[in-house]
Design a protein around this motif. Structure first.
Motif, PDB file in Angstrom:
ATOM      1  N   ALA A  79       0.832  -1.209   0.000  1.00 52.91           N
ATOM      2  CA  ALA A  79       0.000   0.000   0.000  1.00 52.91           C
ATOM      3  C   ALA A  79       0.864   1.255   0.000  1.00 52.91           C
ATOM      4  O   ALA A  79       0.561   2.226  -0.711  1.00 52.91           O
ATOM      5  CB  ALA A  79      -0.946  -0.002   1.191  1.00 52.91           C
ATOM      6  N   ASP A  80       1.939   1.253   0.779  1.00 53.72           N
ATOM      7  CA  ASP A  80       2.854   2.390   0.782  1.00 53.72           C
ATOM      8  C   ASP A  80       3.432   2.619  -0.610  1.00 53.72           C
ATOM      9  O   ASP A  80       3.495   3.757  -1.084  1.00 53.72           O
ATOM     10  CB  ASP A  80       4.003   2.170   1.776  1.00 53.72           C
ATOM     11  CG  ASP A  80       3.583   2.322   3.224  1.00 53.72           C
ATOM     12  OD1 ASP A  80       2.483   2.865   3.482  1.00 53.72           O
ATOM     13  OD2 ASP A  80       4.351   1.872   4.098  1.00 53.72           O
ATOM     14  N   HIS A  92       0.683   4.084  -2.985  1.00 55.49           N
ATOM     15  CA  HIS A  92       0.384   5.500  -2.740  1.00 55.49           C
ATOM     16  C   HIS A  92       1.554   6.405  -3.128  1.00 55.49           C
ATOM     17  O   HIS A  92       1.340   7.454  -3.745  1.00 55.49           O
ATOM     18  CB  HIS A  92      -0.030   5.705  -1.285  1.00 55.49           C
ATOM     19  CG  HIS A  92      -1.383   5.138  -0.992  1.00 55.49           C
ATOM     20  ND1 HIS A  92      -2.543   5.604  -1.579  1.00 55.49           N
ATOM     21  CD2 HIS A  92      -1.763   4.124  -0.190  1.00 55.49           C
ATOM     22  CE1 HIS A  92      -3.570   4.904  -1.148  1.00 55.49           C
ATOM     23  NE2 HIS A  92      -3.119   3.992  -0.302  1.00 55.49           N
ATOM     24  N   ASN A  93       2.769   6.003  -2.813  1.00 52.48           N
ATOM     25  CA  ASN A  93       3.930   6.829  -3.148  1.00 52.48           C
ATOM     26  C   ASN A  93       4.129   6.952  -4.660  1.00 52.48           C
ATOM     27  O   ASN A  93       4.347   8.046  -5.184  1.00 52.48           O
ATOM     28  CB  ASN A  93       5.201   6.269  -2.508  1.00 52.48           C
ATOM     29  CG  ASN A  93       5.216   6.444  -1.007  1.00 52.48           C
ATOM     30  OD1 ASN A  93       4.592   7.342  -0.457  1.00 52.48           O
ATOM     31  ND2 ASN A  93       5.942   5.566  -0.325  1.00 52.48           N
ATOM     32  N   ALA A 153       1.183   8.875  -6.384  1.00 52.77           N
ATOM     33  CA  ALA A 153       1.279  10.311  -6.100  1.00 52.77           C
ATOM     34  C   ALA A 153       2.351  10.945  -6.978  1.00 52.77           C
ATOM     35  O   ALA A 153       2.141  12.024  -7.544  1.00 52.77           O
ATOM     36  CB  ALA A 153       1.579  10.539  -4.622  1.00 52.77           C
ATOM     37  N   GLU A 207      -9.606   4.227  -4.697  1.00 51.59           N
ATOM     38  CA  GLU A 207      -8.571   4.654  -3.745  1.00 51.59           C
ATOM     39  C   GLU A 207      -7.283   5.038  -4.462  1.00 51.59           C
ATOM     40  O   GLU A 207      -6.626   6.011  -4.091  1.00 51.59           O
ATOM     41  CB  GLU A 207      -8.283   3.548  -2.720  1.00 51.59           C
ATOM     42  CG  GLU A 207      -9.464   3.162  -1.867  1.00 51.59           C
ATOM     43  CD  GLU A 207     -10.342   2.061  -2.477  1.00 51.59           C
ATOM     44  OE1 GLU A 207     -11.102   1.442  -1.717  1.00 51.59           O
ATOM     45  OE2 GLU A 207     -10.270   1.825  -3.701  1.00 51.59           O
ATOM     46  N   ALA A 208      -6.926   4.277  -5.469  1.00 54.80           N
ATOM     47  CA  ALA A 208      -5.728   4.570  -6.251  1.00 54.80           C
ATOM     48  C   ALA A 208      -5.931   5.816  -7.114  1.00 54.80           C
ATOM     49  O   ALA A 208      -5.028   6.652  -7.244  1.00 54.80           O
ATOM     50  CB  ALA A 208      -5.362   3.370  -7.114  1.00 54.80           C
ATOM     51  N   THR A 258      -5.478   8.958  -5.092  1.00 54.96           N
ATOM     52  CA  THR A 258      -4.058   9.242  -4.842  1.00 54.96           C
ATOM     53  C   THR A 258      -3.434   9.908  -6.061  1.00 54.96           C
ATOM     54  O   THR A 258      -2.699  10.891  -5.938  1.00 54.96           O
ATOM     55  CB  THR A 258      -3.298   7.953  -4.482  1.00 54.96           C
ATOM     56  OG1 THR A 258      -3.857   7.408  -3.287  1.00 54.96           O
ATOM     57  CG2 THR A 258      -1.821   8.216  -4.277  1.00 54.96           C
ATOM     58  N   GLN A 285      -2.768  15.015  -6.634  1.00 62.39           N
ATOM     59  CA  GLN A 285      -1.518  15.736  -6.855  1.00 62.39           C
ATOM     60  C   GLN A 285      -1.690  16.805  -7.931  1.00 62.39           C
ATOM     61  O   GLN A 285      -2.365  16.580  -8.932  1.00 62.39           O
ATOM     62  CB  GLN A 285      -0.415  14.766  -7.284  1.00 62.39           C
ATOM     63  CG  GLN A 285      -0.175  13.661  -6.303  1.00 62.39           C
ATOM     64  CD  GLN A 285       0.189  14.188  -4.926  1.00 62.39           C
ATOM     65  OE1 GLN A 285       1.074  15.021  -4.796  1.00 62.39           O
ATOM     66  NE2 GLN A 285      -0.497  13.705  -3.907  1.00 62.39           N
ATOM     67  N   THR A 330      10.597  10.097  -0.296  1.00 67.77           N
ATOM     68  CA  THR A 330      10.205   9.013   0.611  1.00 67.77           C
ATOM     69  C   THR A 330      11.322   8.587   1.546  1.00 67.77           C
ATOM     70  O   THR A 330      11.088   7.794   2.460  1.00 67.77           O
ATOM     71  CB  THR A 330       9.729   7.779  -0.180  1.00 67.77           C
ATOM     72  OG1 THR A 330      10.798   7.311  -1.006  1.00 67.77           O
ATOM     73  CG2 THR A 330       8.502   8.108  -1.026  1.00 67.77           C
TER      74      THR A 330
END
Length: 146
Positions: A36-37, A40-41, A44, A65-66, A69, A73, A93
């Motif tokens: 998940a991290d 999202h990273n 984004a 959800e994706a 994200t 931006q 990150t």
């Protein structure tokens, strides 16, 4: 039956949970949280690079959800090359370029499946050189006339 307004139905072929499992498999991550991290990273960061119709269409292909994200931006005014994308994401990150490249490949392999070949080709045409490899594709850019 049609009394309440509905969002445009997503063309996403998978749920967010399925996306996380796919990324977890692609990246050989030990936990869903790690996957998940990465999702999202990377999304984004991609949202800071992608603009126009391709951005909108890609968001429609992703689980909600994706997509949120990606679209949360504001696109940067200066586009980064593929390697610049990885270095920028690593700096944001706190990761190494090697692990960030790994994360990027795991996430974008899944995005490639969801986007399909036509949209992916348009996305790659919009972005500077070096992104095809991040999406798991050969870099087949034509030389620009002088």
């Amino acid at each position: 039956m049609y009394d309440q307004p509905r969002a445009n139905p997503s063309r996403a072929a998978m749920t967010f949970d399925q996306m996380l499992e796919r990324v977890r498999y692609e990246g050989a991550y030990p936990t869903r949280e790690r996957a998940a991290d990465a999702v999202h990273n990377v999304l984004a960061a991609l949202g800071r690079q992608l603009t126009g119709d391709e951005r909108v269409e890609l968001a429609q292909c992703l689980p909600i959800e994706a997509a949120l994200t990606l679209t949360a931006q504001i696109p940067d005014t200066e586009q980064l090359t593929g390697w610049g994308f990885v270095k920028d994401l690593a700096a944001r990150t706190g990761g190494t370029p090697a692990t960030t490249r790994w994360d990027t490949g795991a996430v974008l392999a899944t995005v490639t499946r969801l986007a399909g070949p036509d949209l992916l080709a348009r996305i790659l045409h919009q972005l500077p050189g070096g992104y095809a490899l991040l999406f798991g594709q050969a870099e087949l850019r034509q030389p620009q006339p002088a």
